[in-house]
Design a protein around this motif. Structure first.
Motif, mmCIF file in Angstrom:
data_model
loop_
_atom_site.group_PDB
_atom_site.id
_atom_site.type_symbol
_atom_site.label_atom_id
_atom_site.label_comp_id
_atom_site.label_asym_id
_atom_site.label_seq_id
_atom_site.Cartn_x
_atom_site.Cartn_y
_atom_site.Cartn_z
ATOM 1 N N ARG A 301 0.850 -1.192 0.000
ATOM 2 C CA ARG A 301 0.000 0.000 0.000
ATOM 3 C C ARG A 301 0.883 1.238 0.000
ATOM 4 O O ARG A 301 1.908 1.290 0.676
ATOM 5 N N ARG A 302 0.507 2.272 -0.754
ATOM 6 C CA ARG A 302 1.277 3.523 -0.799
ATOM 7 C C ARG A 302 0.495 4.613 -0.085
ATOM 8 O O ARG A 302 -0.667 4.897 -0.437
ATOM 9 N N LEU A 303 1.095 5.191 0.912
ATOM 10 C CA LEU A 303 0.453 6.277 1.639
ATOM 11 C C LEU A 303 0.379 7.529 0.774
ATOM 12 O O LEU A 303 1.274 7.792 -0.033
ATOM 13 N N GLU A 304 -0.675 8.283 0.960
ATOM 14 C CA GLU A 304 -0.849 9.532 0.229
ATOM 15 C C GLU A 304 -0.387 10.686 1.111
ATOM 16 O O GLU A 304 -1.106 11.136 1.999
ATOM 17 N N GLY A 305 0.836 11.146 0.890
ATOM 18 C CA GLY A 305 1.342 12.278 1.650
ATOM 19 C C GLY A 305 0.948 13.606 1.021
ATOM 20 O O GLY A 305 0.517 13.666 -0.129
ATOM 21 N N GLN A 306 1.094 14.659 1.775
ATOM 22 C CA GLN A 306 0.792 16.007 1.295
ATOM 23 C C GLN A 306 2.066 16.843 1.293
ATOM 24 O O GLN A 306 2.847 16.780 2.241
ATOM 25 N N PRO A 307 2.319 17.602 0.199
ATOM 26 C CA PRO A 307 3.520 18.456 0.176
ATOM 27 C C PRO A 307 3.535 19.403 1.370
ATOM 28 O O PRO A 307 2.497 19.949 1.760
ATOM 29 N N ALA A 308 4.683 19.579 1.961
ATOM 30 C CA ALA A 308 4.809 20.468 3.115
ATOM 31 C C ALA A 308 4.513 21.909 2.714
ATOM 32 O O ALA A 308 4.858 22.349 1.608
ATOM 33 N N ASP A 309 3.860 22.626 3.600
ATOM 34 C CA ASP A 309 3.563 24.034 3.332
ATOM 35 C C ASP A 309 4.859 24.835 3.278
ATOM 36 O O ASP A 309 5.795 24.602 4.051
#
Length: 713
Positions: A301-309
């Motif tokens: 499974r690949r986690l969905e990360g969010q680009p850092a602000d």
């Protein structure tokens, strides 16, 4: 009484004032050659005149000497002296050493001029190499030698490199036993023993072209363009004591790294250091390798990360970079060629913008402690970090953690979860950080079901038939359901029973060459998958709604992409003992369908980028197979050129000969597809050679081996 031979009388030499000399029109030199008059003048000014001028008296109408002399031989020296006089560095009446030819001789001035030039023997190149070396031993720098002889510093370096070749090979060159181009090829390495060994091999075989000599001298090295070398850096490699072979006579792409073991150690150490820094983020495991095979992340499974602000400073920097990049592009939009400094600056801006675009994502700390990362080197030699993968054995703990309230910070920090036990130092192989046994699963499904299993099965059987009938009447719904199931498996990599018994089994490639992941096909699949994955919603319900809204063309394109993951054209050993392996009939059916599919899509493996090399084919088959390949591609003449070579040399030369021919081995060729009318009798026909049960291996060293079965090659 015999007449005595007349004694030879040499022409007298005398100093004649320069203003009494004139250049003769009988000088045979008309075309410029050698160093310029200016350089010759500088050399005369430095070391004086090394060779006298050949002159003849000028006679008047009565045959009397006028006191003037013409110069039929030595015109370039005369011009150089004349230039020094014009520059007032030499007096007009300065005495010039001259050889005065007798008047009235039957030898003409033209003959003197021709003889002086024709009888002059040019210095053997080897003598020049050795003199340069002697001058350096006397304390002259390479720059000084270049200035003295009016050549570039690079030429001096080349001559000195040639002088450093094995004395045995220099003697061979002096005796015209090898060409200058061959000697230049040997200068790639300073290892005299290796030079002599290679010369003995190529000289005996007659296969002694310069490119072959260079290939043999560098076959145990790693190119500086290799991604491992670029990752470590030549400066770090040389600082650690590594030697770089460089070719001063050919473009070598930065040279060759000679110490492979040292390079591997430096790669491992640098990757380990990078992995240790990443481990501090709190990941449960990290896998480290210079390169991972294609499909290494299958089933994870690949986690969905969010680009850092971005901070205010980072945003301002990004805006400034983007503005400068846009301004430069607009300014040179119509230019045929960018100035070097502008091109370099655009490259720097692109790299800086890419760094902002590809900055690490932020993951939920509660999920990080159950996930891991892959650390490797990409094709350009840069560090490649793939974060956020969950192994199947960690799924239970991961799902439980995901059900809890998310961290308020949302920032991946070490120690963000009680389950995280810290990150030990990364190793070059698989590293698991905080490895925990999966939580005990309570098998209590029956307890929460109000009805017995048998009854539920009977009831849902009715529902299944009704649902099948309804779906069959709604094609658009059927395609949506199929696409939904395929997308869940292809993009979310979630497997298990569902209401639709259809799906794609990801076909793994257990046997593959190391470069498969860098092939054009692999890159195309990865890019297409990434493009679709960027659009595919992560939520089940949202995915359904998104698929419903897709236009038909996009649906078909997505369907084709998902279905493609199930294509299996692999050859496997036939199971003849009734086990779980594939049968001969099943293998034949698979390969026939693969051929039909290849015909349908017009697949040409040569156009797809496959070519025969020593590693992927030629070095793993018999000599007879190699000759057969060359004969098929280039004809009998080409095969005869290499049939006397040893296996190692034959494979390398065959690779060169087959380059660009489009030749393919039998398993990769586009086979003829049998017509449907012949299918009925297909089972009665014998298996093709590469599907037969003969698994005996033949010797790879004999001269009269039987060809391998194609599948074993």
């Amino acid at each position: 009484m015999a007449k005595a031979d007349q004694k030879i009388k040499m022409s007298p030499s005398r100093d004649i004032p320069f203003n009494k000399l004139v250049l003769s029109q009988s000088n045979v030199r008309r075309t410029k050659a050698g160093i310029s008059i200016e350089d010759l003048a500088e050399d005369i000014a430095r070391r004086k005149l090394l060779q006298s001028l050949n002159v003849r008296p000028i006679l008047d109408a009565d045959g009397q000497e006028t006191g003037m002399f013409e110069v039929p031989a030595g015109g370039r020296r005369y011009r150089a002296l004349e230039l020094l006089v014009k520059q007032k560095r030499l007096a007009k009446i300065a005495p010039i050493p001259c050889i005065v030819s007798e008047t009235g001789t039957e030898i003409s001035a033209e003959e003197d001029s021709l003889a002086e030039n024709v009888h002059r023997v040019a210095l053997h190149p080897l003598d020049q190499f050795r003199v340069f070396e002697t001058l350096r031993e006397q304390g002259r720098s390479e720059e000084d030698i270049a200035a003295i002889f009016f050549v570039s510093v690079n030429v001096v370096k080349q001559r000195l490199r040639l002088a450093a070749v094995s004395p045995k090979l220099l003697d061979v060159y002096a005796d015209d036993g090898m060409s200058l181009e061959q000697l230049m090829a040997f200068s790639v390495t300073a290892d005299h023993a290796r030079q002599e060994q290679v010369w003995e091999n190529v000289n005996k075989s007659g296969y002694d072209e310069p490119y072959q000599i260079r290939r043999l001298l560098t076959e145990r090295t790693v190119k500086a363009s290799d991604k491992r070398a670029r990752f470590v850096g030549l400066a770090a490699y040389e600082a650690a004591g590594g030697n770089v072979l460089r070719d001063l006579f050919e473009e070598d792409g930065g040279g060759w790294l000679e110490d492979f073991a040292l390079l591997e150690r430096l790669v491992a150490e640098k990757l380990r250091t990078e992995a240790e820094a990443i481990a501090a983020e709190g990941w449960k495991w990290i896998e480290v390798a210079a390169s991972f095979p294609f499909g290494h992340d299958h089933g994870l499974r690949r986690l969905e990360g969010q680009p850092a602000d971005l901070t205010a400073e980072e945003q301002a920097s990004l805006d400034a970079l983007q503005a400068e990049y846009t301004a430069l592009q607009a300014k040179f939009e119509d230019a045929d060629e960018l100035p070097d400094e502008v091109d370099a600056r655009l490259g720097e801006l692109e790299a800086a913008l890419d760094a902002f675009e590809n900055r690490p994502c932020v993951f939920n700390p509660a999920e990080i402690v159950h996930a891991g990362a892959f650390v490797s080197i990409d094709a350009e030699g840069s560090l490649r970090i793939e974060r956020g993968y969950v192994r199947r054995e960690d799924e239970t703990a991961f799902v439980a953690a995901a059900a809890e309230p998310e961290s308020e910070t949302g920032v991946a920090t070490p120690g963000a979860s009680d389950d995280d036990q810290g990150a030990p130092p990364a190793q070059r192989t698989v590293i698991t950080v905080g490895g925990q046994a999966q939580a005990d699963e309570e098998e209590d499904e029956d307890a929460i079901r109000p009805l017995p299993d048998r009854l539920v099965m009977e009831l849902t059987a009715h529902r299944t038939l009704a649902l099948r009938d309804a779906v069959a009447s709604h094609p658009q719904v059927a395609m949506t359901a199929l696409l939904h199931k395929l997308c869940v498996e292809v993009f979310h990599q979630t497997y298990g029973p569902g209401c639709l018994e259809a799906g794609v089994r990801h076909v793994q490639l257990p046997v593959q060459t190391p470069d498969l992941k860098d092939s054009a096909s692999a890159k195309s699949i990865v890019d297409r998958h990434a493009a679709w994955k960027a659009d595919v919603p992560g939520d089940d319900a949202a995915l359904w709604d998104w698929l419903v809204a897709l236009d038909d063309a996009s649906r078909l394109s997505l369907l084709a992409h998902c279905v493609s993951f199930g294509v299996n054209a692999l050859f496997e050993k036939v199971d003849r003992h009734g086990g779980a392996g594939i049968t001969a009939h099943g293998l034949r059916r698979r390969l026939e369908q693969a051929d039909r599919l290849a015909h349908s899509v017009g697949l040409d493996m040569a156009e797809a980028g496959w070519r025969p090399t020593v590693d992927n084919y030629l070095g793993r088959v018999t000599k007879s197979r190699i000759l057969e390949a060359v004969r098929d591609a280039k004809g009998d003449g080409a095969a005869q050129l290499i049939d006397h070579l040893k296996k190692t040399e034959m494979t390398k030369e065959a690779e060169r000969l087959l380059e660009g021919t489009g030749w393919l081995p039998e398993p990769l060729r586009l086979a003829e597809v049998a017509s449907p009318s012949n299918d009925a009798g297909a089972s009665a026909e014998p298996l093709p050679e590469f599907l037969s049960g003969d698994e005996e291996e033949t010797s790879d060293t004999g001269e009269s081996e039987q060809p391998h079965a194609v599948a074993a090659e």
